[in-house]
Design a protein around this motif. Structure first.
Motif, PDB file in Angstrom:
ATOM      1  N   PHE A  66     -53.197 -14.564   9.856  1.00  0.00           N
ATOM      2  CA  PHE A  66     -54.269 -14.634   8.868  1.00  0.00           C
ATOM      3  C   PHE A  66     -53.748 -14.106   7.536  1.00  0.00           C
ATOM      4  CE2 PHE A  66     -56.835 -15.719  12.312  1.00  0.00           C
ATOM      5  CZ  PHE A  66     -58.135 -15.992  11.897  1.00  0.00           C
ATOM      6  N   ALA A  67     -54.399 -14.511   6.466  1.00  0.00           N
ATOM      7  CA  ALA A  67     -54.096 -14.019   5.128  1.00  0.00           C
ATOM      8  C   ALA A  67     -55.116 -12.970   4.735  1.00  0.00           C
ATOM      9  CB  ALA A  67     -54.125 -15.165   4.122  1.00  0.00           C
ATOM     10  N   SER A  68     -54.786 -12.189   3.708  1.00  0.00           N
ATOM     11  CA  SER A  68     -55.758 -11.318   3.064  1.00  0.00           C
ATOM     12  C   SER A  68     -55.458 -11.307   1.574  1.00  0.00           C
ATOM     13  CB  SER A  68     -55.701  -9.893   3.625  1.00  0.00           C
ATOM     14  OG  SER A  68     -56.755  -9.102   3.093  1.00  0.00           O
ATOM     15  N   VAL A  69     -56.502 -11.218   0.767  1.00  0.00           N
ATOM     16  CA  VAL A  69     -56.353 -11.102  -0.683  1.00  0.00           C
ATOM     17  C   VAL A  69     -57.338 -10.052  -1.177  1.00  0.00           C
ATOM     18  CG1 VAL A  69     -55.581 -13.486  -1.003  1.00  0.00           C
ATOM     19  CG2 VAL A  69     -58.021 -12.957  -1.146  1.00  0.00           C
ATOM     20  N   ASP A  70     -57.049  -9.498  -2.334  1.00  0.00           N
ATOM     21  CA  ASP A  70     -57.950  -8.554  -2.979  1.00  0.00           C
ATOM     22  C   ASP A  70     -58.956  -9.352  -3.799  1.00  0.00           C
ATOM     23  OD1 ASP A  70     -59.232  -6.607  -4.443  1.00  0.00           O
ATOM     24  OD2 ASP A  70     -57.510  -6.173  -5.746  1.00  0.00           O
ATOM     25  N   PRO A  71     -60.236  -9.378  -3.400  1.00  0.00           N
ATOM     26  CA  PRO A  71     -61.214 -10.205  -4.120  1.00  0.00           C
ATOM     27  C   PRO A  71     -61.361  -9.851  -5.585  1.00  0.00           C
ATOM     28  CG  PRO A  71     -62.103  -9.485  -2.013  1.00  0.00           C
ATOM     29  CD  PRO A  71     -60.841  -8.708  -2.236  1.00  0.00           C
ATOM     30  N   HIS A  72     -61.005  -8.617  -5.967  1.00  0.00           N
ATOM     31  CA  HIS A  72     -61.132  -8.188  -7.363  1.00  0.00           C
ATOM     32  C   HIS A  72     -59.968  -8.670  -8.223  1.00  0.00           C
ATOM     33  CE1 HIS A  72     -64.474  -5.526  -6.301  1.00  0.00           C
ATOM     34  NE2 HIS A  72     -63.761  -5.152  -5.256  1.00  0.00           N
ATOM     35  N   SER A  73     -58.917  -9.179  -7.600  1.00  0.00           N
ATOM     36  CA  SER A  73     -57.733  -9.607  -8.344  1.00  0.00           C
ATOM     37  C   SER A  73     -57.955 -10.971  -8.983  1.00  0.00           C
ATOM     38  CB  SER A  73     -56.520  -9.670  -7.407  1.00  0.00           C
ATOM     39  OG  SER A  73     -55.429 -10.310  -8.037  1.00  0.00           O
ATOM     40  N   ALA A  74     -57.490 -11.130 -10.209  1.00  0.00           N
ATOM     41  CA  ALA A  74     -57.583 -12.421 -10.891  1.00  0.00           C
ATOM     42  C   ALA A  74     -56.751 -13.480 -10.194  1.00  0.00           C
ATOM     43  CB  ALA A  74     -57.136 -12.275 -12.343  1.00  0.00           C
ATOM     44  N   ALA A  75     -55.775 -13.047  -9.394  1.00  0.00           N
ATOM     45  CA  ALA A  75     -54.887 -13.991  -8.707  1.00  0.00           C
ATOM     46  C   ALA A  75     -55.331 -14.277  -7.281  1.00  0.00           C
ATOM     47  CB  ALA A  75     -53.461 -13.433  -8.689  1.00  0.00           C
ATOM     48  N   VAL A 135     -49.723  -5.057   4.748  1.00  0.00           N
ATOM     49  CA  VAL A 135     -48.712  -6.063   5.130  1.00  0.00           C
ATOM     50  C   VAL A 135     -49.028  -7.293   4.300  1.00  0.00           C
ATOM     51  CG1 VAL A 135     -47.793  -7.488   6.999  1.00  0.00           C
ATOM     52  CG2 VAL A 135     -48.531  -5.158   7.485  1.00  0.00           C
ATOM     53  N   THR A 136     -48.029  -7.908   3.684  1.00  0.00           N
ATOM     54  CA  THR A 136     -48.278  -9.045   2.811  1.00  0.00           C
ATOM     55  C   THR A 136     -48.456 -10.330   3.611  1.00  0.00           C
ATOM     56  OG1 THR A 136     -45.959  -9.692   2.552  1.00  0.00           O
ATOM     57  CG2 THR A 136     -46.795  -7.965   1.071  1.00  0.00           C
ATOM     58  N   ASN A 137     -49.010 -11.335   2.964  1.00  0.00           N
ATOM     59  CA  ASN A 137     -49.172 -12.634   3.611  1.00  0.00           C
ATOM     60  C   ASN A 137     -47.828 -13.238   3.985  1.00  0.00           C
ATOM     61  OD1 ASN A 137     -51.945 -12.376   3.241  1.00  0.00           O
ATOM     62  ND2 ASN A 137     -51.904 -13.443   1.282  1.00  0.00           N
ATOM     63  N   CYS A 138     -46.824 -13.055   3.137  1.00  0.00           N
ATOM     64  CA  CYS A 138     -45.482 -13.572   3.453  1.00  0.00           C
ATOM     65  C   CYS A 138     -44.903 -12.880   4.681  1.00  0.00           C
ATOM     66  CB  CYS A 138     -44.555 -13.398   2.253  1.00  0.00           C
ATOM     67  SG  CYS A 138     -44.913 -14.509   0.871  1.00  0.00           S
ATOM     68  N   GLN A 139     -45.153 -11.581   4.820  1.00  0.00           N
ATOM     69  CA  GLN A 139     -44.670 -10.861   6.000  1.00  0.00           C
ATOM     70  C   GLN A 139     -45.388 -11.329   7.258  1.00  0.00           C
ATOM     71  OE1 GLN A 139     -45.370  -6.956   4.325  1.00  0.00           O
ATOM     72  NE2 GLN A 139     -43.172  -6.555   4.132  1.00  0.00           N
ATOM     73  N   ILE A 140     -46.675 -11.644   7.145  1.00  0.00           N
ATOM     74  CA  ILE A 140     -47.398 -12.205   8.290  1.00  0.00           C
ATOM     75  C   ILE A 140     -46.765 -13.532   8.695  1.00  0.00           C
ATOM     76  CG2 ILE A 140     -49.579 -13.235   9.029  1.00  0.00           C
ATOM     77  CD1 ILE A 140     -49.767 -10.263   9.064  1.00  0.00           C
ATOM     78  N   ALA A 141     -46.466 -14.383   7.717  1.00  0.00           N
ATOM     79  CA  ALA A 141     -45.826 -15.675   8.016  1.00  0.00           C
ATOM     80  C   ALA A 141     -44.469 -15.472   8.677  1.00  0.00           C
ATOM     81  CB  ALA A 141     -45.685 -16.496   6.735  1.00  0.00           C
ATOM     82  N   ASP A 142     -43.725 -14.445   8.256  1.00  0.00           N
ATOM     83  CA  ASP A 142     -42.428 -14.144   8.875  1.00  0.00           C
ATOM     84  C   ASP A 142     -42.613 -13.758  10.342  1.00  0.00           C
ATOM     85  OD1 ASP A 142     -41.087 -14.642   6.509  1.00  0.00           O
ATOM     86  OD2 ASP A 142     -40.990 -12.520   5.920  1.00  0.00           O
ATOM     87  N   GLU A 186     -53.500 -16.862  -4.666  1.00  0.00           N
ATOM     88  CA  GLU A 186     -52.789 -16.309  -3.514  1.00  0.00           C
ATOM     89  C   GLU A 186     -53.305 -16.913  -2.212  1.00  0.00           C
ATOM     90  OE1 GLU A 186     -53.315 -12.129  -3.827  1.00  0.00           O
ATOM     91  OE2 GLU A 186     -52.003 -11.922  -5.572  1.00  0.00           O
ATOM     92  N   LEU A 187     -54.605 -17.130  -2.126  1.00  0.00           N
ATOM     93  CA  LEU A 187     -55.162 -17.703  -0.898  1.00  0.00           C
ATOM     94  C   LEU A 187     -54.750 -19.164  -0.749  1.00  0.00           C
ATOM     95  CD1 LEU A 187     -56.878 -17.138   1.576  1.00  0.00           C
ATOM     96  CD2 LEU A 187     -58.903 -17.829   0.271  1.00  0.00           C
ATOM     97  N   GLU A 188     -54.762 -19.911  -1.828  1.00  0.00           N
ATOM     98  CA  GLU A 188     -54.268 -21.294  -1.796  1.00  0.00           C
ATOM     99  C   GLU A 188     -52.837 -21.330  -1.270  1.00  0.00           C
ATOM    100  OE1 GLU A 188     -55.292 -24.421  -2.802  1.00  0.00           O
ATOM    101  OE2 GLU A 188     -57.076 -24.137  -4.045  1.00  0.00           O
ATOM    102  N   TYR A 189     -52.002 -20.456  -1.769  1.00  0.00           N
ATOM    103  CA  TYR A 189     -50.596 -20.409  -1.342  1.00  0.00           C
ATOM    104  C   TYR A 189     -50.491 -20.058   0.142  1.00  0.00           C
ATOM    105  CZ  TYR A 189     -45.653 -19.156  -1.217  1.00  0.00           C
ATOM    106  OH  TYR A 189     -44.314 -19.084  -0.897  1.00  0.00           O
ATOM    107  N   ALA A 190     -51.295 -19.107   0.574  1.00  0.00           N
ATOM    108  CA  ALA A 190     -51.243 -18.680   1.976  1.00  0.00           C
ATOM    109  C   ALA A 190     -51.592 -19.818   2.918  1.00  0.00           C
ATOM    110  CB  ALA A 190     -52.190 -17.501   2.195  1.00  0.00           C
ATOM    111  N   PHE A 191     -52.569 -20.642   2.537  1.00  0.00           N
ATOM    112  CA  PHE A 191     -52.973 -21.754   3.395  1.00  0.00           C
ATOM    113  C   PHE A 191     -52.024 -22.944   3.247  1.00  0.00           C
ATOM    114  CE2 PHE A 191     -57.735 -20.391   3.241  1.00  0.00           C
ATOM    115  CZ  PHE A 191     -57.474 -19.416   4.183  1.00  0.00           C
ATOM    116  N   ALA A 192     -51.712 -23.325   2.016  1.00  0.00           N
ATOM    117  CA  ALA A 192     -50.957 -24.552   1.772  1.00  0.00           C
ATOM    118  C   ALA A 192     -49.470 -24.394   2.039  1.00  0.00           C
ATOM    119  CB  ALA A 192     -51.182 -25.028   0.338  1.00  0.00           C
ATOM    120  N   GLN A 193     -48.898 -23.238   1.699  1.00  0.00           N
ATOM    121  CA  GLN A 193     -47.454 -23.061   1.808  1.00  0.00           C
ATOM    122  C   GLN A 193     -47.043 -22.206   3.004  1.00  0.00           C
ATOM    123  OE1 GLN A 193     -45.479 -24.836  -0.212  1.00  0.00           O
ATOM    124  NE2 GLN A 193     -47.349 -25.629  -1.167  1.00  0.00           N
TER     125      GLN A 193
END
Length: 283
Positions: A89-98, A70-77, A102-109
């Motif tokens: 809560f948010a989740s990100v793939d720690p191996h991803s360059a982004a 489930v994406t962070n945007c779907q959690i926000a929905d 993505e975590l900044e966006y999840a918290f700030a936006q």
């Protein structure tokens, strides 16, 4: 206030994931018979169990493995659909360059309240330097992390990454980072008790039920494997109620915990007060 601090929203109809994605989520979580259900079912379950809030925990996997359950945007929905009831809560793939972006966006936006990571499933060591940017973002936004800890019955997991002692360096390096070692780190419950005793920023939850029924399992883990007075005397401010729903049954778990020998004030902390403290909110 009764808060379930460990709930997985991977089967909610309102997300419109599609049959293929639901089947994939069931396979990834090892919940092969779980079917999609609507928020009205969750509303009814919460009302019957007396639950006021749910912590919704997503999980980000690499695109090569199908991406986020489930994406962070779907959690926000989902949070917008049930304001006051859902804590996202948010989740990100720690191996991803982004991952950091993505975590900044999840918290700030998106306004999500914390980060969920699963070292066994996402295949990383908690003390690896690749996690440093994520820990620093959580500190900057004053957001906690819920880690899967202990054994995982899900496919594709390596238990070694989630042994409780793997998290000590993180607790030591970041004393202001609130972190929950979920599932009481079972079967290493004494090790989790040690970490909570040593590090006030370490929490755990009760989302553990691998044998027997809740009454028997909680008795064994929380009154036999650890001392019968440890929680009431020393750890009462660091344990949250969590069910691992939809894997386990909330009502029976709540009843079993209510019947344990502890002060009512301790039960109130476990059932809600500690969860609010964990996400930085007050009663």
């Amino acid at each position: 206030m009764l808060i379930d601090a460990h709930v997985h929203p991977a089967f909610i109809e309102e997300l419109n994931l599609g049959e293929e994605k639901y089947r994939r989520n069931a396979q990834e979580m090892g919940l092969y018979k779980t079917e999609a259900f609507g928020l009205r079912q969750w509303d009814a379950d919460m009302a019957e169990s007396g639950i006021d809030k749910l912590f919704l925990l997503p999980l980000a996997l690499p695109e090569s493995r199908g991406g986020a359950l489930v994406t962070n945007c779907q959690i926000a929905d989902l949070v917008r659909l049930r304001p006051g009831k859902f804590v996202g809560f948010a989740s990100v793939d720690p191996h991803s360059a982004a991952a950091a972006e993505e975590l900044e966006y999840a918290f700030a936006q998106l306004g999500l309240k914390g980060l969920k990571l699963h070292p066994s499933k996402q295949h990383f060591s908690p003390s690896d330097e690749l996690l440093t940017p994520l820990y620093e973002i959580c500190l900057r936004y004053d957001k906690p992390i819920i880690f899967h800890a202990g054994v995982s019955m899900e496919p594709g997991t390596l238990t070694k990454h989630s042994h409780p002692l793997e998290f000590e360096e993180v607790a030591f390096r970041y004393p202001k980072l609130r972190m929950c070692l979920a599932h009481f780190g079972w079967p290493w419950v004494r090790e989790v008790c040690m970490l909570m005793l040593k590090y006030p920023n370490v929490y755990t939850d009760t989302a553990m039920l691998y044998f027997d029924d809740p009454r028997q399992f909680y008795h064994q883990c929380l009154e036999v494997d650890i001392g019968p007075g440890w929680i009431d005397r020393s750890l009462r401010h660091q344990i949250m109620f969590g069910s691992d729903d939809p894997r386990l049954e909330q009502r029976r778990m709540i009843k079993a915990l209510r019947n344990m020998d502890m002060r009512e004030s301790t039960r109130e902390l476990i059932f809600g007060g500690n969860a609010l403290e964990f996400i930085g909110e007050a009663l």
